[in-house]
Design an enzyme around this catalytic site. Sequence first.
Site, PDB file in Angstrom:
ATOM      1  N   HIS A   1       0.804  -1.286   0.094  1.00 39.27           N
ATOM      2  CA  HIS A   1       0.050   0.108   0.126  1.00 39.27           C
ATOM      3  C   HIS A   1       0.613   1.251   0.139  1.00 39.27           C
ATOM      4  O   HIS A   1       1.987   1.153  -0.417  1.00 39.27           O
ATOM      5  CB  HIS A   1      -1.053  -0.017   1.237  1.00 39.27           C
ATOM      6  CG  HIS A   1      -0.279  -0.012   2.596  1.00 39.27           C
ATOM      7  ND1 HIS A   1       0.583   0.858   2.980  1.00 39.27           N
ATOM      8  CD2 HIS A   1      -0.357  -0.969   3.395  1.00 39.27           C
ATOM      9  CE1 HIS A   1       0.904   0.756   4.236  1.00 39.27           C
ATOM     10  NE2 HIS A   1       0.420  -0.594   4.392  1.00 39.27           N
TER      11      HIS A   1
ATOM     12  N   HIS B   1       4.185   1.122   1.997  1.00 36.52           N
ATOM     13  CA  HIS B   1       5.432   0.467   1.223  1.00 36.52           C
ATOM     14  C   HIS B   1       5.876   1.301   0.157  1.00 36.52           C
ATOM     15  O   HIS B   1       7.209   1.413  -0.205  1.00 36.52           O
ATOM     16  CB  HIS B   1       4.775  -0.768   0.878  1.00 36.52           C
ATOM     17  CG  HIS B   1       3.992  -1.705   2.115  1.00 36.52           C
ATOM     18  ND1 HIS B   1       2.925  -1.967   2.097  1.00 36.52           N
ATOM     19  CD2 HIS B   1       4.789  -2.138   3.026  1.00 36.52           C
ATOM     20  CE1 HIS B   1       2.343  -2.594   3.055  1.00 36.52           C
ATOM     21  NE2 HIS B   1       3.529  -2.514   3.915  1.00 36.52           N
TER      22      HIS B   1
ATOM     23  N   CYS C   1       3.360 -12.041  22.358  1.00 32.08           N
ATOM     24  CA  CYS C   1       2.522 -11.513  21.632  1.00 32.08           C
ATOM     25  C   CYS C   1       2.359 -12.110  20.306  1.00 32.08           C
ATOM     26  O   CYS C   1       3.302 -11.955  19.554  1.00 32.08           O
ATOM     27  CB  CYS C   1       2.568  -9.841  21.396  1.00 32.08           C
ATOM     28  SG  CYS C   1       1.259  -9.222  20.241  1.00 32.08           S
TER      29      CYS C   1
ATOM     30  N   CYS D   1       2.840  -9.537  17.415  1.00 33.33           N
ATOM     31  CA  CYS D   1       4.092  -8.994  17.054  1.00 33.33           C
ATOM     32  C   CYS D   1       5.273 -10.103  16.779  1.00 33.33           C
ATOM     33  O   CYS D   1       6.338  -9.898  16.479  1.00 33.33           O
ATOM     34  CB  CYS D   1       4.670  -8.110  18.168  1.00 33.33           C
ATOM     35  SG  CYS D   1       3.619  -6.879  18.645  1.00 33.33           S
TER      36      CYS D   1
ATOM     37  N   CYS E   1       0.207  -5.808  25.352  1.00 37.71           N
ATOM     38  CA  CYS E   1       1.086  -5.491  24.227  1.00 37.71           C
ATOM     39  C   CYS E   1       0.912  -4.292  23.806  1.00 37.71           C
ATOM     40  O   CYS E   1      -0.347  -3.687  23.593  1.00 37.71           O
ATOM     41  CB  CYS E   1       0.794  -6.401  23.139  1.00 37.71           C
ATOM     42  SG  CYS E   1       1.491  -5.809  21.676  1.00 37.71           S
TER      43      CYS E   1
ATOM     44  N   HIS F   1      -0.526  -3.825  20.059  1.00 32.31           N
ATOM     45  CA  HIS F   1      -2.003  -4.392  19.776  1.00 32.31           C
ATOM     46  C   HIS F   1      -3.087  -4.389  20.810  1.00 32.31           C
ATOM     47  O   HIS F   1      -3.923  -4.371  20.318  1.00 32.31           O
ATOM     48  CB  HIS F   1      -1.594  -5.951  19.299  1.00 32.31           C
ATOM     49  CG  HIS F   1      -0.961  -5.962  18.048  1.00 32.31           C
ATOM     50  ND1 HIS F   1       0.612  -6.194  18.068  1.00 32.31           N
ATOM     51  CD2 HIS F   1      -1.275  -6.108  16.979  1.00 32.31           C
ATOM     52  CE1 HIS F   1       0.994  -6.444  16.876  1.00 32.31           C
ATOM     53  NE2 HIS F   1       0.067  -6.597  16.233  1.00 32.31           N
TER      54      HIS F   1
ATOM     55  N   LYS G   1      -5.043   6.134  10.941  1.00 30.85           N
ATOM     56  CA  LYS G   1      -4.153   5.145  10.611  1.00 30.85           C
ATOM     57  C   LYS G   1      -5.052   4.370   9.528  1.00 30.85           C
ATOM     58  O   LYS G   1      -6.182   4.257   9.276  1.00 30.85           O
ATOM     59  CB  LYS G   1      -4.122   3.967  11.985  1.00 30.85           C
ATOM     60  CG  LYS G   1      -2.662   3.188  11.475  1.00 30.85           C
ATOM     61  CD  LYS G   1      -2.618   2.628  12.827  1.00 30.85           C
ATOM     62  CE  LYS G   1      -1.410   1.499  12.260  1.00 30.85           C
ATOM     63  NZ  LYS G   1      -0.786   0.703  13.169  1.00 30.85           N
TER      64      LYS G   1
ATOM     65  N   LYS H   1      -7.450  -1.713   6.696  1.00 32.41           N
ATOM     66  CA  LYS H   1      -8.414  -2.426   5.806  1.00 32.41           C
ATOM     67  C   LYS H   1      -9.820  -2.484   6.440  1.00 32.41           C
ATOM     68  O   LYS H   1     -10.688  -1.989   5.797  1.00 32.41           O
ATOM     69  CB  LYS H   1      -8.023  -4.124   5.794  1.00 32.41           C
ATOM     70  CG  LYS H   1      -7.461  -4.631   4.438  1.00 32.41           C
ATOM     71  CD  LYS H   1      -7.414  -6.104   4.356  1.00 32.41           C
ATOM     72  CE  LYS H   1      -6.479  -6.771   3.574  1.00 32.41           C
ATOM     73  NZ  LYS H   1      -6.170  -8.101   3.888  1.00 32.41           N
TER      74      LYS H   1
HETATM   75  O1  ME8 Z   1       8.043  -4.521   9.304  1.00 26.84           O
HETATM   76  N1  ME8 Z   1       3.407   4.863   6.500  1.00 26.84           N
HETATM   77  O2  ME8 Z   1       7.435  -5.347   7.299  1.00 26.84           O
HETATM   78  P1  ME8 Z   1       6.062  -4.519   7.054  1.00 26.84           P
HETATM   79  C1  ME8 Z   1       4.583   4.853   6.204  1.00 26.84           C
HETATM   80  N2  ME8 Z   1       8.862  -7.554   7.598  1.00 26.84           N
HETATM   81  N3  ME8 Z   1       5.482   3.789   5.930  1.00 26.84           N
HETATM   82  C2  ME8 Z   1       4.669   2.420   6.207  1.00 26.84           C
HETATM   83  C3  ME8 Z   1       3.502   2.563   6.320  1.00 26.84           C
HETATM   84  C4  ME8 Z   1       2.713   3.698   6.821  1.00 26.84           C
HETATM   85  N4  ME8 Z   1       1.514   3.913   7.022  1.00 26.84           N
HETATM   86  N5  ME8 Z   1       3.228   1.314   6.658  1.00 26.84           N
HETATM   87  C5  ME8 Z   1       4.047   0.585   6.252  1.00 26.84           C
HETATM   88  C6  ME8 Z   1       8.286  -5.498   8.449  1.00 26.84           C
HETATM   89  N6  ME8 Z   1       5.093   1.223   6.210  1.00 26.84           N
HETATM   90  C7  ME8 Z   1       9.345  -6.348   8.741  1.00 26.84           C
HETATM   91  C8  ME8 Z   1      10.341  -5.600   8.134  1.00 26.84           C
HETATM   92  S1  ME8 Z   1      13.168  -5.386   7.680  1.00 26.84           S
HETATM   93  C9  ME8 Z   1      14.348  -6.506   8.334  1.00 26.84           C
HETATM   94  C10 ME8 Z   1      11.846  -6.561   8.072  1.00 26.84           C
HETATM   95  C11 ME8 Z   1       6.317   0.877   5.588  1.00 26.84           C
HETATM   96  O3  ME8 Z   1       5.639  -5.051   5.781  1.00 26.84           O
HETATM   97  C12 ME8 Z   1       7.659   1.380   6.429  1.00 26.84           C
HETATM   98  O4  ME8 Z   1       8.636   1.325   5.580  1.00 26.84           O
HETATM   99  O5  ME8 Z   1       5.151  -4.407   8.101  1.00 26.84           O
HETATM  100  C13 ME8 Z   1       7.529   0.320   7.585  1.00 26.84           C
HETATM  101  O6  ME8 Z   1       8.675   0.295   8.285  1.00 26.84           O
HETATM  102  C14 ME8 Z   1       7.413  -0.973   6.679  1.00 26.84           C
HETATM  103  O7  ME8 Z   1       6.500  -0.642   5.718  1.00 26.84           O
HETATM  104  C15 ME8 Z   1       6.903  -2.149   7.407  1.00 26.84           C
HETATM  105  O8  ME8 Z   1       6.491  -3.152   6.598  1.00 26.84           O
END
Ligand code: ME8
Length: 660
Positions: free
Chosen positions: A18, A21, A126, A129, A143, A146, A295, A298
Site C-alpha cells: 500500500h 510501502h 504477543c 508482534c 501489548c 496491539h 491510521k 483494511k
Molecule cells: O515490518 N506509512 O514489514 P512490513 C509509512 N518485515 N510507511 C509505512 C506505513 C505507513 N502507514 N506502513 C508501512 C516489516 N510502511 C518487516 C521488516 S526488515 C528487516 C523487516 C512501510 O511489511 C515502512 O517502511 O510491516 C515500514 O517500516 C514498513 O512498511 C513495514 O513493513
Amino acid sequence: MKTFYITTPIYYVNANPHLGHAYTTIVADAMARFHRCLGEDTLFLTGTDEHGDKIVQAAEKRGLTPRQFVDEISGHFRALWPRLGIANDRFVRTTDEQHKAAVQDFLQKVYDAGDIYFGEFGGHYCYGCERFYTEKELENGLCPQHLTKPEFISEKNYFFRMSKYLPWLREYILANPDFIRPERYRGEVLAMLESGALEDLCISRPKTRLTWGIELPFDHDYVCYVWFDALINYISALGWPGGAEYARYWPGEHLVAKDILKPHAVFWPTMLKAAGLPLYRHLNVHGYWLVRDTKMSKSLGNVVDPLDMGQRYGLDAFRYFLLREMHFGSDASFSEEALVGRINADLANDLGNLFSRVLSMTAKYCDSQIPAGTVHTDADRAIEELCASAMENYLQLFRNVRFAQALEALWELVRALNKYVDSQAPWTLAKEGQQERLSTVLNILLACMRKIALCLWPVMPKAAGAMLAQLGEEVPDDGTPPTRDLAAETASLSGLRVGAKAAPASNLFPRIDSAALAEEQAAKKAKSQEKTKKVQAKDEKKKADAAATSPLPEISFDTFKSLDLRVGTVVSAERHPHADRLLRLLIDFGEGEPRQILSGIAEYYAPEALAGRQVCAVLNLAPRKIRGLMSCGMVLTAGVGDCCRLLTPDEVVPAGSPIS
Ligand code: ME8
C-alpha cells in the site's frame, strides 16, 4: 569510487503493498538515483520477509501452502515496483537459498563466539508482534502495539547475549550523532537503552510450535526467530560472507519507518558487532502516512493504493507529492485534495508554467533555437547566484534525507525565475528590437531550467527526462542518470546546448479540475458515511439483542404484580404517518373506548392483517408521545435479531382479560 548502498525494509507478504510501502520504496529509489547523479557506485535493494507465524496463518486462511502463498504475494511486490517507476537493483527473499545459508553462517559465528546460549525462559508472547515482551514493556499488562493480552509462554530457547553490547551501543550512538536520523529517533533509542528494559534476545522458536523458518545450524529442533533472520537480508543479498558485492557495498544505509526502529537500531547493530562486522552508515527513519489523520487499515476501508494514485494523477506527480509533503521523520496526512493542491500549485502553476512560457517565447523569438547569452545586469547576476545557492542547498538537504526542504529550496529558484520573466519582459525586448538582451534573458532562463530538471530527475525521472528533452538534450529512458556530476553542475550556468532545437511548447503538468474532484470526493464521503451508519446500526442492534437475551436483575413478586398486563383485540391498524417502523393500533381492552398504542412492528406485520387479532399488552406504562401521536401502553412481542412475533393467547379470550 565512492559507493552508496541503500535498502528498504523487506516487507511482510501477509498483505498487498500500500501507500506506506510505496513511500519507503520510492524514497529509496529517489536516493539511489540521486547518488547515481553524484557519480557514486550505487546499489539499491528491496525484498520480502517470508517466514514466521503470521505467514503460516495467512496462507492457511487462503487454503494455500506457505510456499505457494509467499511466492504469490512476493510476486505482487516485485511486479509493483517497476510500475511505480522504481528501479531496484536486487530483490531479496528470505526464502532464497543464499539467504538461508547466510543466516546459518551468521548464527554459527555468533554461537561459536559464545554469544548465543540455551536457557529456560518465561515471557509474555504477543502473536501479533511475534515476540516476547518483558513485564516492564507491557502497558497495563497489554501489548503496547496491539493492546491485546499476551500469552505467558515458558519454554527452552536460544538467546543472543544482546545485553552485553548495550552499553557499547549507547556509547557508539552518542559518539556518532547522525548514525540514527532524524534526531528525534536517535533520542528515542538512547532513552530505550537508558531505560534498562532491554534484555537478551530470544532468537529461536521450537519446531513443535513453528516450522516455517530457518533451522538453527546447531540444533535441528529449533528455527530462527523471524527478526534475527530478516535483518541479515541486508548482507545476505550482497553474498555475505564471501560475496564480492559485500566487499564492495557494505556498509550501507537503511531506510525504515518508525514502527521498526528498535530491531534496526538495537538488535541489528548489536548482532553485527557480535559477528565482528562493520555497522551500517545511517539508519534513516521516517514517520507514518495517515489518511485524513487516521491510521490506514483494511477494516476502515481507507487503504490507499499507490498504483491507482499513479494512474490517476501521473506517477511523477505522485512521487513528487510524497517527497514534498512528508517532512522526513514526522507523520503526514494523505488526501487526494492535498495531492491535487500540490500538483496544481507547484507543478502546473510554478514549474509547468515556467517551461511553457519560456519555451513558447524561445519558439516565437528564436525559432526554438537555444540562444547564447552572457550574464550582464544585476538581475542576471542575482538569478545566477540564486541558482547556485538553491542547487547547493538542494544537494545538501537531499543528502541529509530532508527531501521536503530540498524541494522547497529548489522551488525558490522556480518562483524567482517566473518573477524574472515578468521583470525582464522578453516580449517588450522583442518589440523594442533588443535582440542581444532578449537572447541573454532566454539563455539564462533555459540554463536554469536545465539545472532544475537535473536536480529533479531522482524524484521525477520521466518528467525530468521530458524537460531535458524539451531543452534539446538526449536522455536515455533506461534509468541511466542524465549526469554523473550533479555537484559540479552547481558551479556555473554552463551546460546548456546553445544552438540545439528546443521544443516549441510544453505541457508537462496539466491542471487538475479541483471542483470536479471535490464533487467526486463528496460522493465518496457520503457513500462511506452511509456504510459507517449501516455498520453502526448493525452494532447497535447486536447490542440490543445481547441486552434482550442477557438475564436482568431479580424483581420482587410485588413489582411483577404491579404490571397491568391484559389481552386486547385489535380494532384497526395503520402506518404511523411520520415513522416508518411504527404502526398505530386501536385496541379494545373492554374499556368502552379502544386504546391507542404505537408499536414498532411495521417491518414485520402488514396493518391490514391485524384487525380482529388478539394481542397482549402492558396498559399501565406511562403514556408517551411518539412523533406526534400518543401511545398508551405497549404491545408485547418476542424474538431476537430479525425475528419479531406478537404474543397471542392460544384461544380467543374476552377483550381486557388480565394476564397473570
Ligand atoms: O515490518 N506509512 O514489514 P512490513 C509509512 N518485515 N510507511 C509505512 C506505513 C505507513 N502507514 N506502513 C508501512 C516489516 N510502511 C518487516 C521488516 S526488515 C528487516 C523487516 C512501510 O511489511 C515502512 O517502511 O510491516 C515500514 O517500516 C514498513 O512498511 C513495514 O513493513
